[in-house]
Scaffold this motif. Structure first.
Motif, PDB file in Angstrom:
ATOM      1  N   LEU A  58       0.821  -1.209   0.000  1.00 44.33           N
ATOM      2  CA  LEU A  58       0.000   0.000   0.000  1.00 44.33           C
ATOM      3  C   LEU A  58       0.854   1.257   0.000  1.00 44.33           C
ATOM      4  CD1 LEU A  58      -2.891  -0.970   2.433  1.00 44.33           C
ATOM      5  CD2 LEU A  58      -2.812  -1.136  -0.068  1.00 44.33           C
ATOM      6  N   GLU A  59       2.025   1.189   0.597  1.00 43.05           N
ATOM      7  CA  GLU A  59       2.895   2.371   0.608  1.00 43.05           C
ATOM      8  C   GLU A  59       3.269   2.813  -0.814  1.00 43.05           C
ATOM      9  OE1 GLU A  59       6.032   1.236   3.237  1.00 43.05           O
ATOM     10  OE2 GLU A  59       4.912   1.770   5.039  1.00 43.05           O
ATOM     11  N   PRO A  60       3.757   1.926  -1.680  1.00 42.60           N
ATOM     12  CA  PRO A  60       4.001   2.380  -3.053  1.00 42.60           C
ATOM     13  C   PRO A  60       2.715   2.671  -3.815  1.00 42.60           C
ATOM     14  CG  PRO A  60       4.474   0.028  -2.843  1.00 42.60           C
ATOM     15  CD  PRO A  60       4.281   0.563  -1.462  1.00 42.60           C
ATOM     16  N   ALA A  61       1.648   1.929  -3.514  1.00 43.90           N
ATOM     17  CA  ALA A  61       0.390   2.139  -4.246  1.00 43.90           C
ATOM     18  C   ALA A  61      -0.131   3.547  -4.079  1.00 43.90           C
ATOM     19  CB  ALA A  61      -0.663   1.128  -3.782  1.00 43.90           C
ATOM     20  N   THR A  62       0.029   4.117  -2.894  1.00 39.47           N
ATOM     21  CA  THR A  62      -0.511   5.454  -2.648  1.00 39.47           C
ATOM     22  C   THR A  62       0.219   6.531  -3.449  1.00 39.47           C
ATOM     23  OG1 THR A  62      -1.308   6.920  -0.897  1.00 39.47           O
ATOM     24  CG2 THR A  62       0.921   6.065  -0.667  1.00 39.47           C
ATOM     25  N   PHE A  63       1.429   6.213  -3.926  1.00 36.31           N
ATOM     26  CA  PHE A  63       2.154   7.147  -4.790  1.00 36.31           C
ATOM     27  C   PHE A  63       1.776   6.966  -6.263  1.00 36.31           C
ATOM     28  CE2 PHE A  63       4.838   7.270  -1.014  1.00 36.31           C
ATOM     29  CZ  PHE A  63       5.091   8.634  -0.900  1.00 36.31           C
ATOM     30  N   GLY A  64       0.882   6.017  -6.548  1.00 40.17           N
ATOM     31  CA  GLY A  64       0.389   5.846  -7.909  1.00 40.17           C
ATOM     32  C   GLY A  64       1.422   5.301  -8.866  1.00 40.17           C
ATOM     33  N   ILE A  65       2.129   4.256  -8.435  1.00 34.61           N
ATOM     34  CA  ILE A  65       3.148   3.645  -9.293  1.00 34.61           C
ATOM     35  C   ILE A  65       2.852   2.148  -9.447  1.00 34.61           C
ATOM     36  CG2 ILE A  65       4.966   5.313  -8.783  1.00 34.61           C
ATOM     37  CD1 ILE A  65       6.083   3.349  -6.720  1.00 34.61           C
ATOM     38  N   PRO A  66       3.286   1.544 -10.557  1.00 29.35           N
ATOM     39  CA  PRO A  66       3.145   0.089 -10.714  1.00 29.35           C
ATOM     40  C   PRO A  66       3.974  -0.635  -9.659  1.00 29.35           C
ATOM     41  CG  PRO A  66       3.679   1.144 -12.812  1.00 29.35           C
ATOM     42  CD  PRO A  66       3.903   2.166 -11.745  1.00 29.35           C
ATOM     43  N   ILE A  67       3.529  -1.854  -9.334  1.00 34.46           N
ATOM     44  CA  ILE A  67       4.209  -2.651  -8.307  1.00 34.46           C
ATOM     45  C   ILE A  67       4.415  -4.067  -8.832  1.00 34.46           C
ATOM     46  CG2 ILE A  67       4.078  -3.530  -5.939  1.00 34.46           C
ATOM     47  CD1 ILE A  67       2.014  -1.182  -5.470  1.00 34.46           C
ATOM     48  N   VAL A  68       5.626  -4.567  -8.664  1.00 38.25           N
ATOM     49  CA  VAL A  68       5.961  -5.948  -9.020  1.00 38.25           C
ATOM     50  C   VAL A  68       6.175  -6.719  -7.726  1.00 38.25           C
ATOM     51  CG1 VAL A  68       7.548  -7.450 -10.293  1.00 38.25           C
ATOM     52  CG2 VAL A  68       7.081  -5.120 -11.134  1.00 38.25           C
ATOM     53  N   ILE A  69       5.640  -7.948  -7.674  1.00 30.37           N
ATOM     54  CA  ILE A  69       5.814  -8.805  -6.502  1.00 30.37           C
ATOM     55  C   ILE A  69       6.092 -10.232  -6.963  1.00 30.37           C
ATOM     56  CG2 ILE A  69       4.283  -7.383  -5.081  1.00 30.37           C
ATOM     57  CD1 ILE A  69       2.129  -9.572  -5.403  1.00 30.37           C
ATOM     58  N   GLY A  70       6.439 -11.099  -6.008  1.00 32.68           N
ATOM     59  CA  GLY A  70       6.636 -12.506  -6.301  1.00 32.68           C
ATOM     60  C   GLY A  70       5.321 -13.246  -6.451  1.00 32.68           C
TER      61      GLY A  70
ATOM     62  N   ILE B 283       9.749  -5.883 -16.242  1.00 31.91           N
ATOM     63  CA  ILE B 283      10.456  -4.635 -15.942  1.00 31.91           C
ATOM     64  C   ILE B 283      10.895  -3.935 -17.223  1.00 31.91           C
ATOM     65  CG2 ILE B 283      12.576  -3.701 -14.913  1.00 31.91           C
ATOM     66  CD1 ILE B 283      12.065  -5.540 -12.540  1.00 31.91           C
ATOM     67  N   LYS B 284      11.286  -4.682 -18.243  1.00 37.73           N
ATOM     68  CA  LYS B 284      11.596  -4.059 -19.533  1.00 37.73           C
ATOM     69  C   LYS B 284      10.379  -3.309 -20.080  1.00 37.73           C
ATOM     70  CE  LYS B 284      15.392  -6.687 -21.603  1.00 37.73           C
ATOM     71  NZ  LYS B 284      15.766  -7.637 -22.692  1.00 37.73           N
ATOM     72  N   LYS B 285       9.200  -3.923 -19.934  1.00 37.42           N
ATOM     73  CA  LYS B 285       7.985  -3.266 -20.418  1.00 37.42           C
ATOM     74  C   LYS B 285       7.683  -2.006 -19.611  1.00 37.42           C
ATOM     75  CE  LYS B 285       3.263  -4.147 -21.908  1.00 37.42           C
ATOM     76  NZ  LYS B 285       2.156  -5.125 -22.049  1.00 37.42           N
ATOM     77  N   LEU B 286       7.887  -2.054 -18.299  1.00 35.10           N
ATOM     78  CA  LEU B 286       7.659  -0.874 -17.469  1.00 35.10           C
ATOM     79  C   LEU B 286       8.634   0.254 -17.837  1.00 35.10           C
ATOM     80  CD1 LEU B 286       7.067  -2.596 -14.007  1.00 35.10           C
ATOM     81  CD2 LEU B 286       5.393  -1.228 -15.273  1.00 35.10           C
ATOM     82  N   VAL B 287       9.846  -0.121 -18.176  1.00 36.30           N
ATOM     83  CA  VAL B 287      10.848   0.884 -18.552  1.00 36.30           C
ATOM     84  C   VAL B 287      10.533   1.492 -19.918  1.00 36.30           C
ATOM     85  CG1 VAL B 287      13.276   1.196 -19.201  1.00 36.30           C
ATOM     86  CG2 VAL B 287      12.683  -0.083 -17.126  1.00 36.30           C
ATOM     87  N   ASP B 288      10.150   0.670 -20.875  1.00 40.08           N
ATOM     88  CA  ASP B 288      10.023   1.118 -22.258  1.00 40.08           C
ATOM     89  C   ASP B 288       8.648   1.667 -22.630  1.00 40.08           C
ATOM     90  OD1 ASP B 288      12.638   0.296 -22.631  1.00 40.08           O
ATOM     91  OD2 ASP B 288      12.070  -1.697 -23.366  1.00 40.08           O
ATOM     92  N   ASP B 289       7.604   1.201 -21.967  1.00 38.36           N
ATOM     93  CA  ASP B 289       6.232   1.534 -22.376  1.00 38.36           C
ATOM     94  C   ASP B 289       5.619   2.522 -21.390  1.00 38.36           C
ATOM     95  OD1 ASP B 289       3.530   1.574 -23.067  1.00 38.36           O
ATOM     96  OD2 ASP B 289       3.492  -0.556 -23.619  1.00 38.36           O
ATOM     97  N   VAL B 290       5.690   3.796 -21.739  1.00 36.86           N
ATOM     98  CA  VAL B 290       5.213   4.847 -20.838  1.00 36.86           C
ATOM     99  C   VAL B 290       3.715   4.713 -20.570  1.00 36.86           C
ATOM    100  CG1 VAL B 290       4.940   7.335 -20.537  1.00 36.86           C
ATOM    101  CG2 VAL B 290       7.025   6.427 -21.590  1.00 36.86           C
ATOM    102  N   GLU B 291       2.958   4.410 -21.610  1.00 38.86           N
ATOM    103  CA  GLU B 291       1.508   4.291 -21.432  1.00 38.86           C
ATOM    104  C   GLU B 291       1.162   3.133 -20.488  1.00 38.86           C
ATOM    105  OE1 GLU B 291      -2.609   3.672 -24.040  1.00 38.86           O
ATOM    106  OE2 GLU B 291      -0.678   3.917 -25.064  1.00 38.86           O
ATOM    107  N   PHE B 292       1.836   2.015 -20.649  1.00 42.25           N
ATOM    108  CA  PHE B 292       1.615   0.865 -19.767  1.00 42.25           C
ATOM    109  C   PHE B 292       1.960   1.220 -18.319  1.00 42.25           C
ATOM    110  CE2 PHE B 292       3.578  -2.947 -17.747  1.00 42.25           C
ATOM    111  CZ  PHE B 292       2.422  -3.701 -17.587  1.00 42.25           C
TER     112      PHE B 292
END
Length: 418
Positions: free
Chosen positions: A332-344, A375-384
């Motif tokens: 929830l801490e990163p979610a409140t900043f409005g960013i994508p989150i990767v987990i296991g 992570i490559k997609k998160l880096v390269d695809d701004v819209e995503f």
């Protein structure tokens, strides 16, 4: 009666076991030493008290983060009350023993009949709050005898718990001593209905209110800001070795991305493991970083406690650790900043993770190869990246307001008793 006897014998035995363990384990030593002479100290602290008392109990640090917004809102709303905060675990007490929004912070004495009776008779709480899933038989009995209001909030239940099984009468009777439950979700609400507990409301999780407060006023961290400026940055929160292994290909192969890594354990051994795993990148510990050298590095390793929640302000996306074995940490801490989150891959016990994976705001990975692809997609695809982050922020916004519901209830019952 037999279950009660077994319960009390179990608590006494546990206390004895912890005394033995305290000779070998630092955490057990804190558990025992922190309770030595405690009831006498509390008696001294309250010898001349004439103010009404609100008691908040949290098992550990995670429950404190859920309790904190309610404690602080209660202090603002009811200025005549003294606030007593207790912890069961050293990992909560030792970090928050100087917490300035409580008048007194203590360990909770072990739940024997004599301890519970003396504690409650000493502090005389008008109202008592238990956060998430704290249920102590002798304390509940003592509170009922004292005519205290007893509230549980951010409460969450599972069908496999003893409360809801055949032969669970002893455990059910503990729940029936509460005056009100503010549950996190519909399932918990429905489980209480099954055992004829009707004083309840679905209020959600107070952690949403807490993380929104952090987002509104994050700590200023100049070195992290300098490290991040003009770069794409990923923040890794509460990582364990399995998370570092899952991230290895991504960190070593995506040279355009900078990383801020906050490991769950900050021992030299754990930090060296990170440095060795990310062999192709230049790493520096936060404690050794300066304004002069920090721009020379690709990875900033946080070797202190208490900074992580504010570090997410610098992230384009986050990776949150624990979902391979140890248990997923706070998303929830990163979610409140409005960013994508990767987990296991292991998150089935965490309702917010389930919800956000379904909404595609949290991206679950099972291997280092899958992690690299995402992570490559998160880096390269701004819209995503933007769309995924918007989902996490919206989820947090939808779940705000639990604290307000609890304080409104308190205003009602306190005004009725005046």
């Amino acid at each position: 009666m037999i279950q009660e006897q077994l319960y009390n014998m179990g608590n006494v035995a546990f206390g004895g076991a912890m005394k033995i363990a305290s000779f070998l384990h630092p955490k057990a030593k804190l558990f025992i030493d922190g309770r030595k002479g405690l009831l006498s100290k509390i008696s001294s602290d309250f010898k001349n008290n004439t103010r009404p008392v609100a008691w908040f109990h949290c098992a550990s640090l995670g429950e404190f983060e859920q309790g904190r917004p309610v404690i602080e809102a209660f202090r603002t709303a009811f200025t005549d009350y003294l606030i007593v905060l207790t912890f069961y675990s050293p990992s909560g007490y030792e970090v928050q023993k100087e917490y300035d929004q409580a008048d007194f912070v203590y360990y909770l004495p072990i739940d024997t009949k004599s301890n519970a009776t003396k504690f409650v008779e000493t502090i005389q709480p008008k109202i008592a709050f238990f956060v998430k899933y704290e249920f102590w038989h002798n304390y509940l009995n003592a509170l009922k005898k004292n005519s205290s209001r007893i509230i549980s909030f951010s409460t969450i239940f599972r069908p496999d718990q003893a409360f809801f099984k055949k032969g669970g009468g002893f455990q059910q009777n503990m729940l029936k001593k509460f005056d009100f439950f503010f549950t996190q979700d519909q399932r918990s609400f429905d489980l209480l209905s099954q055992i004829n507990i009707n004083c309840k409301e679905i209020a959600g999780d107070t952690r949403f209110d807490r993380v929104a407060e952090i987002c509104a006023s994050p700590k200023q961290i100049p070195l992290a800001q300098q490290f991040s400026e003009g770069n794409q940055v990923a923040v890794v929160g509460s990582s364990w070795p399995l998370d570092i292994e899952a991230l290895s290909k991504s960190v070593n192969s995506i040279s355009s991305l900078k990383w801020i890594i906050a490991p769950h354990e900050i021992s030299d051994k754990k930090i060296q493991f990170i440095i060795d795993t990310f062999f192709s990148r230049k790493c520096i510990r936060y404690s050794k970083a300066t304004t002069e050298n920090i721009n020379q590095y690709d990875i900033l390793i946080i070797d202190n406690i208490g900074m992580l929640s504010s570090l997410y302000q610098f992230a384009d996306f986050a990776y949150v650790g624990g979902a391979f074995k140890e248990g997923l940490h706070n998303i929830l801490e990163p979610a409140t900043f409005g960013i994508p989150i990767v987990i296991g891959a292991e998150f089935s016990k965490f309702i917010e993770a389930i919800a956000l994976v379904e909404r595609k705001g949290v991206l679950s990975i099972q291997s280092s190869e899958e992690c690299l692809s995402i992570i490559k997609k998160l880096v390269d695809d701004v819209e995503f990246r933007t769309t995924t982050g918007r989902i996490t922020k919206q989820y947090v916004n939808e779940n705000l307001g639990s604290t307000e519901k609890i304080i409104s209830y308190c205003q009602k019952i306190i005004s009725e008793n005046q």
